[in-house]
Motif scaffolding. Sequence first.
Motif, PDB file in Angstrom:
ATOM      1  N   ILE A   1      -3.434 -10.005 -21.500  1.00  0.00           N
ATOM      2  CA  ILE A   1      -4.656 -10.312 -22.244  1.00  0.00           C
ATOM      3  C   ILE A   1      -4.291 -10.868 -23.616  1.00  0.00           C
ATOM      4  CG2 ILE A   1      -6.005  -8.553 -21.021  1.00  0.00           C
ATOM      5  CD1 ILE A   1      -5.769  -6.800 -23.561  1.00  0.00           C
TER       6      ILE A   1
ATOM      7  N   HIS B   1      -2.079  -6.769 -16.380  1.00  0.00           N
ATOM      8  CA  HIS B   1      -3.068  -7.707 -16.893  1.00  0.00           C
ATOM      9  C   HIS B   1      -2.610  -8.219 -18.251  1.00  0.00           C
ATOM     10  CE1 HIS B   1      -5.889  -6.660 -13.730  1.00  0.00           C
ATOM     11  NE2 HIS B   1      -5.584  -5.391 -13.966  1.00  0.00           N
TER      12      HIS B   1
ATOM     13  N   ILE C   1      -1.960  -3.004 -18.854  1.00  0.00           N
ATOM     14  CA  ILE C   1      -2.545  -4.020 -19.713  1.00  0.00           C
ATOM     15  C   ILE C   1      -1.492  -4.396 -20.746  1.00  0.00           C
ATOM     16  CG2 ILE C   1      -4.346  -4.527 -21.392  1.00  0.00           C
ATOM     17  CD1 ILE C   1      -6.108  -2.535 -19.853  1.00  0.00           C
TER      18      ILE C   1
ATOM     19  N   GLU D   1       1.050 -10.016 -11.200  1.00  0.00           N
ATOM     20  CA  GLU D   1      -0.171 -10.178 -11.998  1.00  0.00           C
ATOM     21  C   GLU D   1      -1.295  -9.264 -11.524  1.00  0.00           C
ATOM     22  OE1 GLU D   1       1.495 -12.746 -10.620  1.00  0.00           O
ATOM     23  OE2 GLU D   1       1.900 -14.231 -12.146  1.00  0.00           O
ATOM     24  N   ASP D   2      -1.224  -8.809 -10.260  1.00  0.00           N
ATOM     25  CA  ASP D   2      -2.251  -7.903  -9.762  1.00  0.00           C
ATOM     26  C   ASP D   2      -2.059  -6.483 -10.311  1.00  0.00           C
ATOM     27  OD1 ASP D   2       0.137  -7.755  -8.249  1.00  0.00           O
ATOM     28  OD2 ASP D   2      -0.915  -6.797  -6.577  1.00  0.00           O
ATOM     29  N   LYS D   3      -0.880  -6.195 -10.895  1.00  0.00           N
ATOM     30  CA  LYS D   3      -0.582  -4.873 -11.442  1.00  0.00           C
ATOM     31  C   LYS D   3      -0.561  -4.853 -12.967  1.00  0.00           C
ATOM     32  CE  LYS D   3       1.949  -3.346  -7.452  1.00  0.00           C
ATOM     33  NZ  LYS D   3       2.736  -4.104  -6.572  1.00  0.00           N
TER      34      LYS D   3
END
Length: 178
Positions: A28, A26, A1, A22-24
């Motif tokens: 935010i 995140h 994250i 982006e799949d690993k």
Amino acid sequence: IFPMHKNPLIRELATEGFRGIEDKVHLIEPLEYVDFANLMAKCYLIMTDSGGIQEEAPALGKPVMVLRTETERPEAIEAGTVKLAGINKDDIFNIANELINDKEAYEKMAHAANPYGDGKACERIVNNIIEYFFFIAFFYRINICNTTYYFFIFRIIFVYYRIKYHCPYLFLKVLIYM
């Protein structure tokens, strides 16, 4: 994250740097303090360049990798709660890999003595205030049932629980159910 910085240039660098994975990772939006502290408490490992996080994460028992070549917090490195990983991606990978795969190395950092305290200052302060005011009440024979005095003690305890549990209504709920 990865909580992104509000600075548009840094956001752009983060977006570019993590493109394709982006799949690993995140990305935010920045979090408020309590939400960020809760997120740190739930994570396994913290990588940061922030001096404040270098101080706070050890109180949560989280190993910290500093992604810089130097730190203003050398006491954390000496205590073993922080590792200076630098900015070389191979060095960062090797340190992260060690902390993820070597339970002993992880536990050593996670349980190292925090050079910034044990995280119980608030509890000690509240206990001392309560003890002091109960002593004053006893010494001067003040009626503890006095509404103002009782409200003052209640407020101190309420603030303590609000800080400790990050929940403004927890102590109030306890009183209602008593």
